[in-house]
Write a protein that holds these residues in place. Structure first.
Motif, PDB file in Angstrom:
ATOM      1  N   GLU A   1      10.608  38.457   1.545  1.00  0.00           N
ATOM      2  CA  GLU A   1      10.590  40.305   1.743  1.00  0.00           C
ATOM      3  C   GLU A   1      10.016  41.265   3.109  1.00  0.00           C
ATOM      4  OE1 GLU A   1      15.308  41.144  -0.063  1.00  0.00           O
ATOM      5  OE2 GLU A   1      12.887  41.816  -0.846  1.00  0.00           O
ATOM      6  N   TRP A   2      10.777  41.450   4.213  1.00  0.00           N
ATOM      7  CA  TRP A   2      10.093  42.935   4.438  1.00  0.00           C
ATOM      8  C   TRP A   2      11.341  43.209   5.930  1.00  0.00           C
ATOM      9  CZ3 TRP A   2       9.645  37.632   6.205  1.00  0.00           C
ATOM     10  CH2 TRP A   2       9.774  37.302   7.529  1.00  0.00           C
ATOM     11  N   ARG A   3      10.883  44.883   6.368  1.00  0.00           N
ATOM     12  CA  ARG A   3      11.611  45.362   7.710  1.00  0.00           C
ATOM     13  C   ARG A   3      10.763  45.669   8.074  1.00  0.00           C
ATOM     14  NH1 ARG A   3      15.972  47.351   4.698  1.00  0.00           N
ATOM     15  NH2 ARG A   3      16.400  47.366   2.883  1.00  0.00           N
TER      16      ARG A   3
ATOM     17  N   GLY B   1      -0.397  36.075   9.796  1.00  0.00           N
ATOM     18  CA  GLY B   1      -1.027  37.366   9.436  1.00  0.00           C
ATOM     19  C   GLY B   1      -1.741  36.485   7.675  1.00  0.00           C
ATOM     20  N   ARG B   2      -2.068  36.755   7.110  1.00  0.00           N
ATOM     21  CA  ARG B   2      -3.326  36.477   6.311  1.00  0.00           C
ATOM     22  C   ARG B   2      -2.273  36.095   4.747  1.00  0.00           C
ATOM     23  NH1 ARG B   2      -7.114  38.923   3.166  1.00  0.00           N
ATOM     24  NH2 ARG B   2      -8.124  37.836   2.192  1.00  0.00           N
ATOM     25  N   VAL B   3      -2.198  35.437   4.218  1.00  0.00           N
ATOM     26  CA  VAL B   3      -1.530  35.701   3.016  1.00  0.00           C
ATOM     27  C   VAL B   3      -2.949  36.088   1.472  1.00  0.00           C
ATOM     28  CG1 VAL B   3      -0.006  34.300   1.309  1.00  0.00           C
ATOM     29  CG2 VAL B   3      -0.118  33.181   3.603  1.00  0.00           C
ATOM     30  N   ASP B   4      -2.478  36.761   0.649  1.00  0.00           N
ATOM     31  CA  ASP B   4      -3.529  37.194  -0.258  1.00  0.00           C
ATOM     32  C   ASP B   4      -2.045  37.440  -1.283  1.00  0.00           C
ATOM     33  OD1 ASP B   4      -5.634  38.370  -1.454  1.00  0.00           O
ATOM     34  OD2 ASP B   4      -5.088  40.342   0.126  1.00  0.00           O
TER      35      ASP B   4
ATOM     36  N   GLU C   1      -0.068  39.898   4.954  1.00  0.00           N
ATOM     37  CA  GLU C   1      -0.289  41.741   6.110  1.00  0.00           C
ATOM     38  C   GLU C   1      -0.775  40.828   7.751  1.00  0.00           C
ATOM     39  OE1 GLU C   1      -1.084  45.481   4.407  1.00  0.00           O
ATOM     40  OE2 GLU C   1      -1.947  44.518   3.387  1.00  0.00           O
ATOM     41  N   GLY C   2       0.200  41.133   8.774  1.00  0.00           N
ATOM     42  CA  GLY C   2      -0.308  41.140   9.678  1.00  0.00           C
ATOM     43  C   GLY C   2       0.376  41.328  10.939  1.00  0.00           C
TER      44      GLY C   2
ATOM     45  N   TRP D   1       2.770  43.835  10.466  1.00  0.00           N
ATOM     46  CA  TRP D   1       3.947  43.052   9.258  1.00  0.00           C
ATOM     47  C   TRP D   1       3.125  43.330   8.245  1.00  0.00           C
ATOM     48  CZ3 TRP D   1       3.629  38.136   8.976  1.00  0.00           C
ATOM     49  CH2 TRP D   1       4.286  36.849   8.010  1.00  0.00           C
ATOM     50  N   ARG D   2       3.878  43.204   7.044  1.00  0.00           N
ATOM     51  CA  ARG D   2       3.758  43.250   6.291  1.00  0.00           C
ATOM     52  C   ARG D   2       4.416  43.015   5.216  1.00  0.00           C
ATOM     53  NH1 ARG D   2       3.400  45.316   0.720  1.00  0.00           N
ATOM     54  NH2 ARG D   2       0.972  45.573   0.043  1.00  0.00           N
TER      55      ARG D   2
END
Ligand SMILES: C[S@@+](CC[C@H](N)C(=O)[O-])C[C@H]1O[C@@H](n2cnc3c(N)ncnc32)[C@H](O)[C@@H]1O
Length: 292
Positions: free
Chosen positions: A192-194, A256-259, A264-265, A277-278
Motif C-alpha cells: 500500500e502507498w499514497r 524501488g529497493r525492497v527491504d 523505497e524508490g 515512492w514508499r
C-alpha cells in the motif's frame, strides 16, 4: 561419441552417495561421522573460470563453495578476482587439501576452509554461492538458500539445475553446463502507498511471486489494473502501469529497493520528474518463496 554419451549418463551415478566399497570412499580416508552426500569430483579449471565469470565475481565478493573439494573455486576467486572465500566440506581430507592449496597459491589470508555439513552451515554472509553437487541436493539446499542469503546473492551451479527455479542465465563450456541465478527478494503479498498531489488516494498492489517471476494487479481509483511489466532483480523492483484510457493513456513507472516489508524508490511518468515512492507490505500477506 558413444563413450561421451556413456560418461555423461554415468555422471550422476559417479557423483552419487558413496558406497562403502568404492575406491574414492576409501581413498578419502574418511574418519568423520557424517558421510558425504556426494563424491568428490573436481570441477575442471575452465569451468571454474566460467562459473566465476558468470557470477561476475570481484573484490567485494564473499564466495562460498558448498562442498568445496580441493578448494579450487574459492582459491581461484581469491587469486584471480581478489574476492574472499569460504570453502565448506564435510570431508576432513578435502578441508586439509583446500588449506594446503590455498597456502601454495598465497591466498590463505583471504580464504577459509571449514569442515562442516553444508546443510547445517551458516553461509548468510555470502554474496556468491557456488555448487557442484547433485540435482536432489540442490533441491534440498534451495529453501535454505532463500532462508539464509540476502536478495541479490548470486548462485552458480556446475552441471545441475534447481528444479522449477529457472536460471537467469545458463552457458556451457564444451559438454559442461553452468547455471546462474540471482536470489530474488520476497515481494509477495499486498503493498500500500499514497502519492503526494494525487488527492492522497491510496494505491494497493497485489503481487504473486514464482521465484524471480512476479505478476501483479494494482487497485487505484476504485479500478483494477494488471501490471504491464514487473522486473525483479535481487532487491530491485520495477513496475510499469498504463494509467488512463485511449490518447490520454500514460505509463506510470515505479522503481524501488525492497527491504523487508518496505519498498523505497521513485515514481514517474515518461518524460516527467521522479518523485519519492514508499510502499509498505500489508501485515500477514507475505508468502514463502520456497517452502521446501
Ligand atoms: C562434486 S565435489 C565438488 C568439489 C568442488 N566444489 C568443485 O567443484 O571442484 C562435492 C564435494 O562435496 C562434499 N560434500 C558432500 N556432501 C557434503 C555435505 N553434506 N556437506 C559438505 N560437503 C559435502 C564432498 O566431500 C566433495 O568434496
Amino acid at each position: 561419441m558413444i563413450r561421451k554419451i556413456f560418461c555423461l549418463a554415468l555422471l550422476p551415478l559417479l557423483l552419487a552417495t558413496p558406497s562403502q566399497s568404492s575406491n574414492a570412499w576409501f581413498d578419502s580416508q574418511w574418519t568423520g561421522s557424517g558421510a558425504p552426500d556426494v563424491h568428490y569430483v573436481p570441477t575442471p579449471t575452465e569451468v571454474v573460470a566460467e562459473m566465476l565469470r558468470l557470477a561476475d565475481v570481484g573484490e567485494s565478493d564473499m564466495v562460498y563453495d558448498l562442498g568445496s573439494g580441493d578448494g579450487r573455486i574459492v582459491i581461484t576467486a581469491a587469486k584471480e578476482r581478489g574476492a574472499k572465500g569460504v570453502g565448506i566440506d564435510i570431508d576432513p581430507v578435502r578441508v586439509r587439501e583446500g588449506k594446503q592449496n590455498a597456502a601454495e597459491a598465497g591466498v590463505s589470508d583471504r580464504v577459509t576452509f571449514l569442515q562442516q555439513d553444508l546443510f547445517t552451515a551458516d553461509f548468510s554472509d555470502a554474496t556468491v554461492v557456488t555448487l557442484y553437487l547433485l540435482p536432489d541436493l540442490n533441491l534440498r539446499l534451495r529453501p535454505k538458500l532463500f532462508e539464509q542469503v540476502k536478495p541479490g546473492t548470486r548462485v552458480v551451479s556446475h552441471a545441475f539445475h534447481m528444479g522449477d527455479w529457472t536460471p537467469d542465465e545458463e552457458t556451457s563450456i564444451g559438454r559442461y553446463n553452468v547455471f546462474f541465478w540471482i536470489v530474488p527478494a520476497n515481494v509477495s503479498g499486498e503493498w500500500e502507498w499514497r502519492l503526494p498531489g494525487d488527492n492522497a488516494q491510496s494505491y494497493r498492489l497485489q503481487l504473486v511471486q514464482d521465484f524471480q517471476k512476479v505478476k501483479g494487479v494494482l487497485r487505484h481509483d476504485s479500478g483494477l489494473r494488471p501490471a504491464d511489466r514487473i522486473d525483479l532483480k535481487g532487491d530491485r523492483l520495477e513496475l510499469t502501469f498504463e494509467k488512463g484510457e485511449g490518447p490520454r493513456a500514460e505509463a506510470l513507472l515505479f522503481e524501488g529497493r525492497v527491504d523487508g516489508d518496505v519498498i523505497e524508490g521513485t515514481v514517474h511518468r515518461v518524460g516527467e520528474e521522479r518523485t519519492p515512492w514508499r510502499a509498505e507490505r500489508v501485515p500477514g500477506t507475505k508468502m514463502a518463496i520456497d517452502e521446501g
